[in-house]
Design a protein around this motif. Structure first.
Motif, PDB file in Angstrom:
ATOM      1  N   ASP A  65       0.839  -1.208   0.000  1.00  0.00           N
ATOM      2  CA  ASP A  65       0.000   0.000   0.000  1.00  0.00           C
ATOM      3  C   ASP A  65       0.869   1.251   0.000  1.00  0.00           C
ATOM      4  N   ARG A  69       2.297   1.718  -3.459  1.00  0.00           N
ATOM      5  CA  ARG A  69       1.247   2.222  -4.352  1.00  0.00           C
ATOM      6  C   ARG A  69       0.972   3.708  -4.135  1.00  0.00           C
ATOM      7  N   MET A 124       1.699  14.753 -13.385  1.00  0.00           N
ATOM      8  CA  MET A 124       0.597  15.119 -14.275  1.00  0.00           C
ATOM      9  C   MET A 124       0.179  16.567 -14.094  1.00  0.00           C
ATOM     10  N   GLN A 125       0.343  17.067 -12.886  1.00  0.00           N
ATOM     11  CA  GLN A 125      -0.020  18.464 -12.635  1.00  0.00           C
ATOM     12  C   GLN A 125       1.151  19.404 -12.904  1.00  0.00           C
ATOM     13  N   LEU A 169       3.915 -10.411  -7.107  1.00  0.00           N
ATOM     14  CA  LEU A 169       2.688  -9.708  -7.506  1.00  0.00           C
ATOM     15  C   LEU A 169       2.980  -8.703  -8.622  1.00  0.00           C
ATOM     16  N   GLU A 229       1.444  -8.594 -12.358  1.00  0.00           N
ATOM     17  CA  GLU A 229       0.793  -7.376 -12.868  1.00  0.00           C
ATOM     18  C   GLU A 229       1.379  -7.015 -14.223  1.00  0.00           C
ATOM     19  N   LEU A 260       0.104  -9.428 -16.963  1.00  0.00           N
ATOM     20  CA  LEU A 260      -1.266  -9.181 -17.408  1.00  0.00           C
ATOM     21  C   LEU A 260      -1.339  -7.851 -18.171  1.00  0.00           C
ATOM     22  N   VAL A 275       0.861  -6.588 -20.150  1.00  0.00           N
ATOM     23  CA  VAL A 275       1.273  -6.824 -21.539  1.00  0.00           C
ATOM     24  C   VAL A 275       0.081  -7.338 -22.343  1.00  0.00           C
ATOM     25  N   VAL A 276      -0.654  -8.296 -21.769  1.00  0.00           N
ATOM     26  CA  VAL A 276      -1.813  -8.867 -22.456  1.00  0.00           C
ATOM     27  C   VAL A 276      -2.890  -7.800 -22.680  1.00  0.00           C
ATOM     28  N   ASP A 308      -1.926  -5.477 -25.399  1.00  0.00           N
ATOM     29  CA  ASP A 308      -2.145  -6.143 -26.688  1.00  0.00           C
ATOM     30  C   ASP A 308      -3.617  -6.080 -27.075  1.00  0.00           C
ATOM     31  N   VAL A 309      -4.487  -6.427 -26.113  1.00  0.00           N
ATOM     32  CA  VAL A 309      -5.929  -6.413 -26.358  1.00  0.00           C
ATOM     33  C   VAL A 309      -6.366  -5.016 -26.803  1.00  0.00           C
ATOM     34  N   ILE A 348      -7.782 -15.310 -24.623  1.00  0.00           N
ATOM     35  CA  ILE A 348      -7.930 -13.854 -24.639  1.00  0.00           C
ATOM     36  C   ILE A 348      -7.742 -13.288 -26.043  1.00  0.00           C
ATOM     37  N   TYR A 349      -6.694 -13.738 -26.735  1.00  0.00           N
ATOM     38  CA  TYR A 349      -6.403 -13.151 -28.038  1.00  0.00           C
ATOM     39  C   TYR A 349      -7.488 -13.468 -29.068  1.00  0.00           C
ATOM     40  N   ALA A 352     -10.293 -11.237 -28.314  1.00  0.00           N
ATOM     41  CA  ALA A 352      -9.989  -9.850 -28.670  1.00  0.00           C
ATOM     42  C   ALA A 352     -10.157  -9.637 -30.179  1.00  0.00           C
ATOM     43  N   MET A 365      -2.302  19.449 -19.955  1.00  0.00           N
ATOM     44  CA  MET A 365      -1.612  18.309 -19.354  1.00  0.00           C
ATOM     45  C   MET A 365      -0.252  18.704 -18.802  1.00  0.00           C
ATOM     46  N   GLN A 366       0.362  19.709 -19.429  1.00  0.00           N
ATOM     47  CA  GLN A 366       1.668  20.168 -18.948  1.00  0.00           C
ATOM     48  C   GLN A 366       1.532  21.263 -17.901  1.00  0.00           C
ATOM     49  N   GLY A 367       0.274  21.522 -17.508  1.00  0.00           N
ATOM     50  CA  GLY A 367       0.046  22.518 -16.470  1.00  0.00           C
ATOM     51  C   GLY A 367       0.318  23.942 -16.911  1.00  0.00           C
ATOM     52  N   TYR A 380      -8.723  -5.127  -7.548  1.00  0.00           N
ATOM     53  CA  TYR A 380      -8.041  -4.019  -6.894  1.00  0.00           C
ATOM     54  C   TYR A 380      -8.975  -3.049  -6.189  1.00  0.00           C
TER      55      TYR A 380
END
Ligand SMILES: [Ca+2]
Ligand SMILES: [Ca+2]
Lengths: 120, 120
Positions: free
Chosen positions: A42, A45, A56-57, A85, A89, A92, A94-95, A98-99, B4-5, B8, B56-58, B111
């Motif tokens: 946590d 994260r 981003m800001q 973990l 992550e 998944l 990557v998959v 791709d999707v 999955i593929y 998709a 986005m670049q503020g 999550y």
């Protein structure tokens, strides 16, 4: 021809039943079942999200913050269950990427044709 | 259980063959076939992207820029073919957003469970 929503629900089911998702779920449950691992994860994260938000800001990220984030990453990478973990992550992700590329191809072909990129 | 593929690619086909995509493509082709409509649309797109980038670049967006963007939007909204294209884009966007919500549900369930949101 199956419609879009039927196909989307099929894909959701395929993702849910995939080895990749099952392995991610198991890895996630293992971390969540261990109170100290959960706290560490946590914390990791939250640190990541705070830095992302600042970026981003357009806010400046101090050297101290970078250094702290680096330490948190190092810590979780040394924790077997958490690094497992994060690996799952990544797999998944990557998959899913791709999707996402596959299903946005019609739009990309429409908007991304070379002719559009010439300036006039 | 389809993988999955495969799922998709099925979904990609369903999107490509949908009424929504066909209508968008027709509307897009109509605008692209008309030199002055194409220019107006490209100008609109560029203005939107520039403002988005700045945001986005503020970076600060001046009143003049906001006013100019407003005028460009007004202009394209009055153009029948372009406003039709924007309508069809909007319609397909709704579908694509639904699809995205559907296929990310397994991850969101994993999550996003309420337990995770408690602070300790
Ligand atoms: Ca074109
Ligand atoms: Ca939990």
């Amino acid at each position: 021809m199956p419609n879009i929503y039927d196909s989307a629900y099929e894909l959701e089911k395929a993702i849910r039943n995939s080895d990749e998702f099952t392995r991610l779920k198991d890895a996630y449950d293992a971390v969540m079942a261990d109170e100290s691992a959960k706290k560490m994860f946590d914390n990791f994260r939250n640190t990541q999200m705070e830095l992302q938000e600042k970026q981003m800001q357009g806010q400046e990220i101090s050297e101290e913050e970078v250094e702290e984030a680096r330490k948190v990453v190092e810590l979780v990478q040394q924790h077997e269950d958490i690094s497992k973990l994060m690996e799952e992550e990544q797999r998944l992700n990557v998959v899913i990427n791709d999707v996402s590329r596959i299903i946005t191809k019609p739009l990309e072909e429409l908007y991304g044709n070379p002719e559009e990129e010439t300036t006039e």
